[in-house]
Design an enzyme around this catalytic site. Sequence first.
Site, PDB file in Angstrom:
ATOM      1  N   LYS A   1       0.864  -1.199   0.000  1.00 37.38           N
ATOM      2  CA  LYS A   1       0.000   0.000   0.000  1.00 37.38           C
ATOM      3  C   LYS A   1       0.883   1.226   0.000  1.00 37.38           C
ATOM      4  CE  LYS A   1      -4.439   0.890   0.139  1.00 37.38           C
ATOM      5  NZ  LYS A   1      -5.587   0.038  -0.256  1.00 37.38           N
TER       6      LYS A   1
ATOM      7  N   ASP B   1      -7.045   4.271  -4.701  1.00 36.89           N
ATOM      8  CA  ASP B   1      -7.660   4.092  -3.374  1.00 36.89           C
ATOM      9  C   ASP B   1      -8.343   5.429  -3.089  1.00 36.89           C
ATOM     10  OD1 ASP B   1      -7.561   2.054  -0.950  1.00 36.89           O
ATOM     11  OD2 ASP B   1      -7.328   4.025  -0.038  1.00 36.89           O
TER      12      ASP B   1
HETATM   13  O1  2IT Z   1      -8.122  -1.527  -1.013  1.00 37.72           O
HETATM   14  C1  2IT Z   1      -7.959  -2.034  -2.136  1.00 37.72           C
HETATM   15  O2  2IT Z   1      -8.026  -3.246  -2.326  1.00 37.72           O
HETATM   16  C2  2IT Z   1      -7.675  -1.130  -3.256  1.00 37.72           C
HETATM   17  N1  2IT Z   1      -7.613   0.080  -3.037  1.00 37.72           N
HETATM   18  C3  2IT Z   1      -7.440  -1.669  -4.629  1.00 37.72           C
HETATM   19  C4  2IT Z   1      -6.064  -2.207  -4.768  1.00 37.72           C
HETATM   20  C5  2IT Z   1      -5.666  -2.618  -6.148  1.00 37.72           C
HETATM   21  O3  2IT Z   1      -4.478  -2.926  -6.323  1.00 37.72           O
HETATM   22  O4  2IT Z   1      -6.498  -2.647  -7.052  1.00 37.72           O
END
Ligand code: 2IT
Length: 445
Positions: A124, A164
Amino acid sequence: MNVKEILNNLETKHPGEKEYLQAVQEVLESIQTIYNENPQYEAAKIIERLVEPDRILTFRVSWVDDEGEVHVNLGYRVQFNNAIGPYKGGIRLHPSVNLSILKFLGFEQIFKNALTTLPLGGGKGGSDFNPKGKSDAEIMRFCQAFMLELWRVIGPSSDVPAGDIGTGGREIGFLYGMYKKLQFENTGVFTGKGLNWGGSLIRPEATGFGGTYFTKEMLEINNDKFKGKVVTVSGFGNVSWGVALKVTELGGKVVTISGPDGYIYDEKGLDAEKIEYLLELRASNNDVVAPYAEEFPEAKFIAGKKPWEVACDIAMPCAIQNELNGEDAEQLIANGVKYVAEVSNMGCTPEAIDAFQQQKIPYAPGKAVNAGGVAVSGLEMSQNAMKLNWTAEEVDAKLLQIMSSIHVACLKYGTQDDGYINYVKGANIAGFIKVADAMLDLGIV
Ligand code: 2IT
């Protein structure tokens, strides 16, 4: 495994990282029994290795606003665990972003991504940059400055960021544009890309559609269906939009949305025109829902309150962590809520989860319910690697199948002796076993 001791040690090492410790505690409590029954995990110190990210990049982001003033933000990428695939997870742009929040999100992402059945590790990133009120040019300059640091540590088979909160199609365009410029390559290093430059159909809808498909499974196992159900939703971004579209299509009635300023109660329910309006509201960059009640006067705006005080059959939090607390849960229960499907990451506090579970109300956690978003990101990566595009029908069918398999995994590990499904346990155990077994196979690295 002594959960208390591990948590105490983590707290000493990482004081004040409360969201991160909350996420770790929930997983450890769920997997404790399985862990202790399998001494090979303890022998390889799987937990001690799993709770610390592989590495964290922290950087300064300097950018200039439209008036010429210089701003400094913090940027991060947490590469948490890549046992089953490249680090994968979104970029959050929100003033609340700090290391604790990104570590909690990265930790959750490990198990969520494992549940998708695809080869995706957990990561993340983000920044404390506040997109609210910024012009397109300011957003672009921030995204370019952010990518000038991030590009060094990402790659299509090493770390693949996505959107996100605060990072949507526009931001991904600016971020990916800068990446391509620096890397001199067209690669699937970002997901959530625009359709004309490598994106996948259904990716914008995926989190909300997937969350609704999962909830549909929760209903069906109770011989129930969406038709005629009153649904409360929080947030008004991409996730809430996708949920509103699919729930409405299945015959449910979404009666609320919310923002930092309060919530909208629309007794008649959202229809196609109102759902379309959510996109306009979001694009305005103001982060408020009050204008909805001016646009649609039959709806009420309730300032400073959360939608959990509205009576409903199904509650679907779609906004941010810890948005539904113990008191909110008591209120929902008193008003007769029948199902709670958390679409936000860690949207319910531990007190809220306890309250639902004690009343035997089916409650499913974000890492299972919202996994459709990252799952379709995985499918975007597959399409990029093959250099072709699937149709919307093909992607949607795969999403449906993935959500159904996540539900099956939750049943396998979460069904209790009395028949109640503990989705928290189910999701955590299923995700953990996959990652832990991969870590065993890969040796001490
Ligand atoms: O919280 C999540 O799963 C996302 N923001 C999407 C993450 C992604 O790599 O598509």
